[in-house]
Write an enzyme that holds these catalytic residues in place. Structure first.
Site, short mmCIF file in Angstrom:
data_model
loop_
_atom_site.label_atom_id
_atom_site.label_comp_id
_atom_site.label_asym_id
_atom_site.label_seq_id
_atom_site.Cartn_x
_atom_site.Cartn_y
_atom_site.Cartn_z
N CYS A 76 -29.44 -38.42 -14.63
CA CYS A 76 -30.70 -38.34 -14.71
C CYS A 76 -32.04 -39.19 -14.37
CB CYS A 76 -31.68 -37.51 -15.61
SG CYS A 76 -30.81 -36.47 -16.50
C1 BEZ Z 1 -27.06 -37.58 -18.25
O1 BEZ Z 1 -27.87 -37.30 -17.60
O2 BEZ Z 1 -26.59 -38.94 -17.85
C2 BEZ Z 1 -26.86 -36.82 -18.61
C3 BEZ Z 1 -26.95 -35.97 -19.17
C4 BEZ Z 1 -26.42 -34.54 -19.99
C5 BEZ Z 1 -25.26 -34.56 -20.57
C6 BEZ Z 1 -24.47 -35.59 -19.57
C7 BEZ Z 1 -24.68 -36.83 -18.37
#
Ligand code: BEZ
Length: 212
Positions: A46
């Site tokens: 994210c």
């Molecule tokens: C991420 O944004 O890296 C992420 C968020 C939730 C689960 C796995 C990755």
């Protein structure tokens, strides 16, 4: 909430964002909009997505598309996280991030897929037209970051095909030839498409992009 489908009116809502409280439809005004969800603050993928989105803001602006992101965390958390995004992605987050701790917007837009995660939103994308109707939806899992160049590409296609009787072929990019929709009769093509056309098959007629 039933699944949102193409052509449905994007549900309206009021929410707190990092740029103040907004009413979604008022905030959209006469612009196109892109609403995209993130599983959670302070997560690695994210962080890269929001940084990338910020770097492409000028391209979305050029297309009259307002950007807004959402995650189910609260404003204080968003504001702290944005500092990290700006630092690590070498950018400035330049669009609002909705705080949705009660998951009101996430549920309204069916962004929580319980068999993927009970608590976090998946990576949903809604592209909304100036008529407030949903023009495109995408759903990616938390493990896969989205491609913002692809989002700009589909916006180019959506905006072109909203105004001309054409569709865009596989892997099309802005500036390339497009397909004349089957509803246009051969005899009407010269008037509608003065740049000419190629009739590969009766149902496959190509023409230069009409708005270039
Ligand atoms: C991420 O944004 O890296 C992420 C968020 C939730 C689960 C796995 C990755």
């Amino acid at each position: 909430m039933a699944t949102l489908r193409l052509g449905d009116v994007a549900p309206d809502f009021t929410a707190d964002t990092t740029e103040g409280k907004i009413n979604f439809h008022e905030w959209l005004g006469n612009s196109w909009g892109i609403l995209f969800s993130h599983p959670a603050d302070f997560t690695p993928v994210c962080t890269t997505e929001l940084g990338t989105a910020a770097k492409y803001k000028a391209e979305f602006d050029k297309r009259n598309v307002k950007m807004i992101a959402i995650s189910v965390d609260a404003i204080a958390s968003h504001n702290e996280w944005i500092k990290d995004i700006n630092e690590t992605q070498k950018t400035t987050v330049n669009f609002p991030l909705i705080a949705d701790p009660e998951k009101k917007v996430a549920l309204l837009y069916d962004m929580i897929h319980p068999n993927a995660s009970e608590n976090f939103t998946v990576r949903s994308v809604f592209i909304i037209g100036p008529d407030k109707k949903i023009k495109l939806t995408l759903t990616y899992p938390a493990s896969t970051g989205r491609n913002f160049v692809e989002l700009l590409r589909v916006i180019d296609s959506l905006q072109l095909t909203a105004n001309h009787s054409v569709a865009t072929p596989a892997d099309w990019k802005n500036g390339e030839d497009v397909v004349i929709v089957p509803a246009v009769k051969d005899e009407d093509i010269p008037a509608k498409f003065p740049k000419g056309y190629t009739r590969v098959k009766p149902y496959l007629r190509l023409t230069p992009q009409p708005n270039k």
